[in-house]
Each structure stands twice: as C-alpha cells, then as structure tokens.
Design an enzyme around this catalytic site. Structure first.
Site, short mmCIF file in Angstrom:
data_model
loop_
_atom_site.label_atom_id
_atom_site.label_comp_id
_atom_site.label_asym_id
_atom_site.label_seq_id
_atom_site.Cartn_x
_atom_site.Cartn_y
_atom_site.Cartn_z
N ALA A 135 0.81 -1.20 0.15
CA ALA A 135 -0.03 -0.16 -0.17
C ALA A 135 0.65 1.41 -0.11
O ALA A 135 1.98 1.09 0.31
CB ALA A 135 -0.91 0.03 1.10
N GLY A 153 0.69 -4.91 1.12
CA GLY A 153 -0.50 -5.06 0.22
C GLY A 153 -0.35 -5.76 -1.18
O GLY A 153 -1.13 -5.97 -1.85
N GLU A 172 5.06 -5.39 6.86
CA GLU A 172 4.45 -4.19 7.54
C GLU A 172 5.08 -3.98 8.95
O GLU A 172 5.06 -3.17 9.56
CB GLU A 172 3.22 -4.66 7.63
CG GLU A 172 2.02 -4.43 6.47
CD GLU A 172 2.31 -5.43 5.73
OE1 GLU A 172 2.81 -6.60 5.80
OE2 GLU A 172 1.36 -5.43 4.75
N GLU A 197 -0.58 -9.17 -0.37
CA GLU A 197 -2.01 -9.40 -0.08
C GLU A 197 -2.99 -9.44 -1.56
O GLU A 197 -3.70 -10.24 -1.52
CB GLU A 197 -2.37 -8.54 0.92
CG GLU A 197 -2.04 -8.78 2.19
CD GLU A 197 -2.21 -7.56 3.12
OE1 GLU A 197 -2.00 -6.36 3.20
OE2 GLU A 197 -2.47 -7.96 4.32
C1 HXC Z 1 5.03 4.29 -1.32
C2 HXC Z 1 7.05 3.28 -2.05
C3 HXC Z 1 6.68 2.08 -1.49
C4 HXC Z 1 5.53 2.05 -0.92
C5 HXC Z 1 8.48 1.98 -2.35
N1 HXC Z 1 8.28 3.17 -2.61
N2 HXC Z 1 7.51 1.23 -1.86
N3 HXC Z 1 6.31 4.34 -1.87
N4 HXC Z 1 4.67 3.25 -0.57
N5 HXC Z 1 4.85 1.05 -0.29
C6 HXC Z 1 9.05 4.13 -3.44
C7 HXC Z 1 10.14 4.47 -2.42
O1 HXC Z 1 9.90 5.66 -1.64
C8 HXC Z 1 10.97 5.21 -3.73
O2 HXC Z 1 10.61 6.50 -3.94
C9 HXC Z 1 10.68 4.32 -4.84
O3 HXC Z 1 9.48 3.81 -4.42
C10 HXC Z 1 11.77 3.09 -5.26
O4 HXC Z 1 11.97 2.57 -4.11
P1 HXC Z 1 13.42 2.27 -3.35
O5 HXC Z 1 13.13 2.01 -1.92
O6 HXC Z 1 14.43 3.48 -3.66
O7 HXC Z 1 13.86 0.90 -4.06
P2 HXC Z 1 14.66 -0.18 -3.48
O8 HXC Z 1 15.78 0.30 -2.85
O9 HXC Z 1 14.91 -1.07 -4.80
O10 HXC Z 1 13.76 -0.98 -2.48
C11 HXC Z 1 12.60 -1.62 -2.87
C12 HXC Z 1 11.94 -2.03 -1.55
C13 HXC Z 1 11.69 -0.79 -0.67
C14 HXC Z 1 12.51 -3.19 -0.60
C15 HXC Z 1 10.53 -2.73 -2.07
O11 HXC Z 1 11.09 0.46 -1.62
C16 HXC Z 1 10.52 -0.94 0.49
O12 HXC Z 1 11.03 -1.42 1.64
N6 HXC Z 1 9.36 -0.45 0.26
C17 HXC Z 1 8.17 -0.72 1.33
C18 HXC Z 1 7.80 -2.19 1.40
C19 HXC Z 1 6.84 -2.18 2.48
O13 HXC Z 1 6.97 -1.75 3.60
N7 HXC Z 1 5.65 -2.39 2.21
C20 HXC Z 1 4.27 -2.60 3.04
C21 HXC Z 1 3.73 -1.36 3.01
S1 HXC Z 1 2.31 -1.08 4.11
P3 HXC Z 1 11.57 7.37 -4.28
O14 HXC Z 1 10.70 8.75 -4.46
O15 HXC Z 1 12.50 7.74 -3.04
O16 HXC Z 1 12.33 7.37 -5.44
C22 HXC Z 1 1.22 -2.01 3.49
C23 HXC Z 1 -0.15 -2.58 4.42
C24 HXC Z 1 -1.01 -3.01 3.59
O17 HXC Z 1 1.19 -2.71 2.43
C25 HXC Z 1 -2.23 -2.60 4.61
C26 HXC Z 1 -3.68 -2.87 3.93
C27 HXC Z 1 -4.00 -2.91 2.59
#
Ligand code: HXC
Length: 260
Positions: free
Chosen positions: A68, A111, A134, A114
C-alpha cells in the site's frame, strides 16, 4: 470511471483474457487508493463482459507491487483511517466472480502480497519475492495477509514471515504452495496467459461456481463448505454446459460451451 481515464493501470484484452497491468513505476506500483479504485473498476468491467473469461493482474519485471502507498497512510490516525475506510475497496477484488491469475515478478510486498493472495492462481518469475514487511514500519498486514498467508503456508511459516518481515523467494513460495509455477523472467506473463487460455476453454458458469466453492473454504467451516460445494455442484445440472460437457465426453469429442 472510463478506461481512457485510468492513470495508474493499463488495461487490455487478449482474446478471452482481460489483463490489468499496475503502472506506477516510480514507486514500484505502490497501491494508492486511486490505483485500487481503478483496479476494481477494471476488474468489475471484465466481470460484466461476456467476451472475457479469465483475468490477469500483473506489474512490471521489477515490481508487482511494493505494498500500500506508505506516503498516503503515514499521517492517518485510527479515527481518520476508520472514517475514510478506503481499504474497504480491497474487498471488491475478492468479490470478482471470474478467475483471476496474478503474474508476479519482482516485489510482491505488504498489500502487494495480499493482493496477489486475493487472486486465484499465482504464476511467478524467478525474481519474484513475496513478503509481509509491515512489521518493519510498525503495523501489521491489513488486507487479509494474516488470514490468507497462514492458510496457504501454515501457521509457523506465516508467523516467521509476518513477525520478521522477511520476504521469501519465488522458489520458496513454490515450495509452500503460494505459487503454482516459477519461470524465467521473460516468460512469466506468457506462462500466465497460457494458463488463462487453458481455463478460458472451460464452461464460464462452471468456472464461476467452482471459484465460489473453493473460496467458501475461507469463510465457512468444513461442513458448511462441503454443503455449499455440493449445492453448487447440483446447481450445474441445470446448465446447458453440463449437458454438453458430459455428452461430448461420451461421444469422444471436444465440448462447445455456451455459458448457459
Ligand atoms: C510508497 C514506495 C513504496 C510504498 C517503494 N516506494 N515502496 N512508496 N509506498 N509501499 C517508493 C520509494 O519511496 C522510492 O521512491 C521508490 O518507490 C523506489 O523504492 P526504493 O526504496 O528506492 O527501491 P529499493 O531500494 O529497490 O527498495 C525496494 C523495496 C523498498 C525493498 C521494495 O522500496 C521497500 O521496502 N518498500 C516498502 C515495502 C513495504 O513496507 N511495504 C508494505 C507497505 S504497508 P523515491 O521517491 O524515493 O524514488 C502495506 C500495508 C497494507 O502494504 C495494509 C492494507 C492494505
């Protein structure tokens, strides 16, 4: 919402297959509310369209979806997030009646994982990784991860994944039955399409009732589920496709299904 107005997804039809490609490459297809609204609109339109038999949801080689959209959620409070209830949109994916295949490459996290598990069959590229990270940002899965992942991989693996936030590889996902096939990156979409073509040949009415019955295992006890399955089975005997399918078998020919 008109197709032409989609900003976060691409939609196409390939014969009987409706394909939605998540398309926010700059943020690894983070699932914003707007993207989810568009996705649901597209899937519901496919569900209504008789020329579509099976759907595919896919992303890019680098990311199916990295979760998400964290930017959208970070300032929410319990009350604000509850009152908006934007995540209720996700339930609509579950209500789609035709089969949905997820074609996954790269990240399927939070998400994203999911959403994949809400689909009916998952095909993965060798580079796919699945996880519920998460916990690393101080929350827990909120779109079915604790329920679906646990049923798929078992309690202990689900606990490990959800409590550590560590993703698993495509091969591990295959081992645990999360994905049905792992193929080289250049083939994952083609593989999903082949599977979709195979399924698209079946009776659409039987497909709908089969999917509905399989999903019943998620929200019913085994005895309720068995009854539900049997009821759907009996119901199919009033379809033309049942008559045609069984007749064709006995006559040693391919069936022609009409969907009635
Ligand atoms: C918003 C996101 C994002 C996310 C990545 N980006 N994931 N933005 N929401 N979930 C953005 C980064 O901020 C970055 O933007 C760009 O995408 C590229 O990501 P990087 O981190 O620079 O890439 P990398 O180093 O290759 O790492 C990839 C990654 C990492 C390991 C996937 O991005 C990451 O850990 N993302 C978050 C994963 C996460 O926690 N997901 C769960 C979210 S909570 P910029 O502008 O800096 O280039 C969730 C809850 C669901 O899903 C609940 C119900 C629906």
């Amino acid at each position: 919402m008109k197709e032409a107005n989609y900003k976060n997804i691409l939609v196409e039809q390939d014969g009987p297959i409706g394909i939605v490609t998540l398309n926010r490459p700059k943020v690894l297809n983070a699932l914003s509310h707007e993207l989810m609204d568009e996705l649901v609109t597209a899937l519901e339109a496919f569900d209504q369209d008789d020329s579509i038999r099976v759907m595919i949801i896919t992303g890019s080689e680098r990311a199916f979806a990295a979760g998400a959209d964290i930017g959208e959620m970070s300032d929410e409070t319990t009350i604000s997030i509850m009152l908006k209830d934007r995540f209720a949109t996700w339930d609509k994916v579950r209500r789609v009646k035709k089969p949905i295949i997820a074609a996954v490459s790269g990240y399927a996290l939070g998400g994203g994982c999911e959403l994949v598990m809400t689909c009916d069959i998952i095909v993965a590229s060798e580079s796919a990784q699945f996880g519920q990270p998460e916990i690393n940002i101080g929350v827990i899965p909120g779109a079915g991860g604790t329920q679906r992942l646990t049923r798929i991989v078992g309690k202990h693996k689900a606990m490990e994944m959800i409590l550590t936030g560590r993703p698993i590889t495509a091969q591990e996902a295959y081992h645990y039955g999360l994905v049905v096939k792992v193929v080289p990156v250049e083939l994952y979409l083609e593989e999903a399409k082949n599977l979709a073509q195979e399924i698209a040949k079946k009776s659409p009415v039987a497909l709908k009732l089969a999917k509905e019955a399989v999903l019943k295992t998620y929200d019913a006890s085994i005895s309720e589920g068995l009854e539900f399955e049997r009821k759907n089975f009996y119901m199919l005997f009033s379809s033309e496709d049942q008559k045609e399918g069984m007749k064709a078998f006995l006559e040693k020919r391919q069936p022609t299904f009409s969907g009635r």
